[in-house]
Design an enzyme around this catalytic site. Structure first.
Site, PDB file in Angstrom:
ATOM      1  N   ASP A  30     -16.966  -5.308  52.581  1.00 15.04           N
ATOM      2  CA  ASP A  30     -17.639  -5.446  53.868  1.00 15.04           C
ATOM      3  C   ASP A  30     -18.842  -4.513  53.926  1.00 15.04           C
ATOM      4  O   ASP A  30     -18.731  -3.327  53.577  1.00 15.04           O
ATOM      5  CB  ASP A  30     -16.691  -5.073  55.013  1.00 15.04           C
ATOM      6  CG  ASP A  30     -15.663  -6.151  55.302  1.00 15.04           C
ATOM      7  OD1 ASP A  30     -15.702  -7.211  54.648  1.00 15.04           O
ATOM      8  OD2 ASP A  30     -14.825  -5.930  56.203  1.00 15.04           O
ATOM      9  N   LYS A  87     -18.612 -13.795  58.425  1.00 19.19           N
ATOM     10  CA  LYS A  87     -17.448 -14.192  59.220  1.00 19.19           C
ATOM     11  C   LYS A  87     -17.837 -15.018  60.442  1.00 19.19           C
ATOM     12  O   LYS A  87     -18.883 -14.790  61.057  1.00 19.19           O
ATOM     13  CB  LYS A  87     -16.683 -12.952  59.708  1.00 19.19           C
ATOM     14  CG  LYS A  87     -16.037 -12.130  58.606  1.00 19.19           C
ATOM     15  CD  LYS A  87     -15.273 -10.943  59.195  1.00 19.19           C
ATOM     16  CE  LYS A  87     -14.689 -10.042  58.122  1.00 19.19           C
ATOM     17  NZ  LYS A  87     -13.585 -10.684  57.387  1.00 19.19           N
ATOM     18  N   GLY A 159      -8.933  -2.771  59.411  1.00 18.23           N
ATOM     19  CA  GLY A 159      -9.464  -1.623  60.117  1.00 18.23           C
ATOM     20  C   GLY A 159      -8.508  -0.467  60.285  1.00 18.23           C
ATOM     21  O   GLY A 159      -8.819   0.511  60.962  1.00 18.23           O
ATOM     22  N   GLY A 278     -12.505  -3.699  53.480  1.00 13.35           N
ATOM     23  CA  GLY A 278     -13.301  -3.677  54.701  1.00 13.35           C
ATOM     24  C   GLY A 278     -13.802  -2.288  55.023  1.00 13.35           C
ATOM     25  O   GLY A 278     -14.802  -1.809  54.497  1.00 13.35           O
TER      26      GLY A 278
END
Length: 335
Positions: A30, A87, A159, A278
């Site tokens: 990411d 996304k 996350g 991510g």
């Protein structure tokens, strides 16, 4: 293959899955700007995922998380030579059409963003660009594949820097496959019928409101123009392929909570085809070193002595979160 054949082949299932296979065995990172994208490429990432915020910041910000700004995605596309993904919200066909027109290499229909459709995911067969989708279990994976996903990933709990939910999803899918392999074809068909049930929700909801019998006819369209029986038959075909292969028929990556080289190696040891990272890179204390270390860990996942060296002097990983303390579980989004 001539030019006409290439044009006719564009967007076929074979072509979409072929692109997904190109990133097999690699790390997808990411990124939120051109500088991060270049760090990812230099570290050896096979692709980058363009976002407005990494999942940890999306979780922190709250509100409605949407597709990244077009200017941001274009900036990242212009900065690197590796494929760029982006996304969209679950079910948001318009966002997906925009990204397809922009020219991204793959779309992630992602639970990390706020879902737009409470009933259905996008029919990915209507697009030429390939899609990747998250799955917590075999049922979710098979539904997404039937809808046209060229790649599956675990949902994990994005996350958090906590690998536990990714491990859970890997095990649930693997055990589902093991059980399918032990079934007769008739039993597999019964599983396909069970897996098709989420597609009934809209029709049954409307019938309940209208005071009608809670029953859906086999020839009644319930997802676009697809009838319940067509969906069951499609899921059954995929399940038979899984039974034969002993794995999903598409590339299967780990995602959600990967924060260290050891996490990445664990996912590969559990049979994953690659890893999405991510927040784990750019929420660490030394993103360039962490990025390179995670790429090397995926390449050397079965070499403990090499992993020892890879894990040295890479700085502090991102601060993790206990899953039980979360107010919002992103993994629960979607059907």
């Amino acid at each position: 293959m001539g030019k006409l054949d290439v044009i006719q082949a564009k967007g076929t299932e074979r072509l979409k899955r072929g692109f997904a296979k190109m990133v097999k065995g690699g790390v997808i990172m990411d990124v939120t700007n051109a500088e991060q994208a270049r760090i990812a490429e230099e570290a050896g990432a096979v692709s980058v995922m363009a976002l407005h915020r990494v999942p940890a910041d999306i979780r922190k910000a709250g509100g409605v998380a949407r597709m990244a700004p077009i200017e941001k995605i274009q900036e990242i596309m212009d900065a690197v030579t590796i494929p760029v993904m982006a996304k969209v919200r679950i079910g948001h066909v318009a966002e997906a059409k925009i990204l397809e027109a922009l020219g991204v290499d793959m779309i992630d229909e992602s639970e990390v963003l706020t879902p737009s459709d409470p009933f259905f995911h996008i029919d990915k067969r209507e697009f030429t660009v390939p899609f990747v989708c998250g799955a917590r279990n075999l049922g979710e994976a098979v539904r997404r594949i039937w809808e046209g996903a060229a790649m599956i990933r675990t949902k994990g709990e994005a996350g958090t820097g906590n690998i536990v939910e990714a491990v859970r999803h890997v095990r649930l899918v693997a055990e589902g496959i093991r059980q399918i392999q032990a079934m007769t074809d008739d039993q597999v068909y019964a599983v396909a019928e069970k897996f098709a049930e989420p597609y009934l929700r809209l029709s049954l909801n409307v019938k309940e409101i209208a005071g009608l019998p809670q029953r859906v006819l086999d020839n009644e369209p319930i997802y676009g123009h697809y009838t319940y029986r067509e969906i069951v038959d499609g899921l059954y075909k995929i399940l038979l392929e899984i039974k034969k292969l002993g794995r999903l028929p598409v590339v299967n990556f780990a995602a959600g909570g990967v924060a260290t080289p050891a996490d990445a190696a664990l996912m590969m040891q559990m049979g994953m085809d690659g890893v999405f990272v991510g927040s784990g890179i750019f929420k660490s204390s030394n993103p360039p070193k962490m990025a390179k270390a995670i790429v090397e860990a995926v390449n050397h996942w079965d070499e403990p002595d090499v992993l020892v060296e890879i894990s040295k002097e890479i700085g502090e990983p991102m601060r993790g979160q206990d899953i039980e303390e979360l107010e919002v579980r992103l993994e629960e989004r979607g059907v």
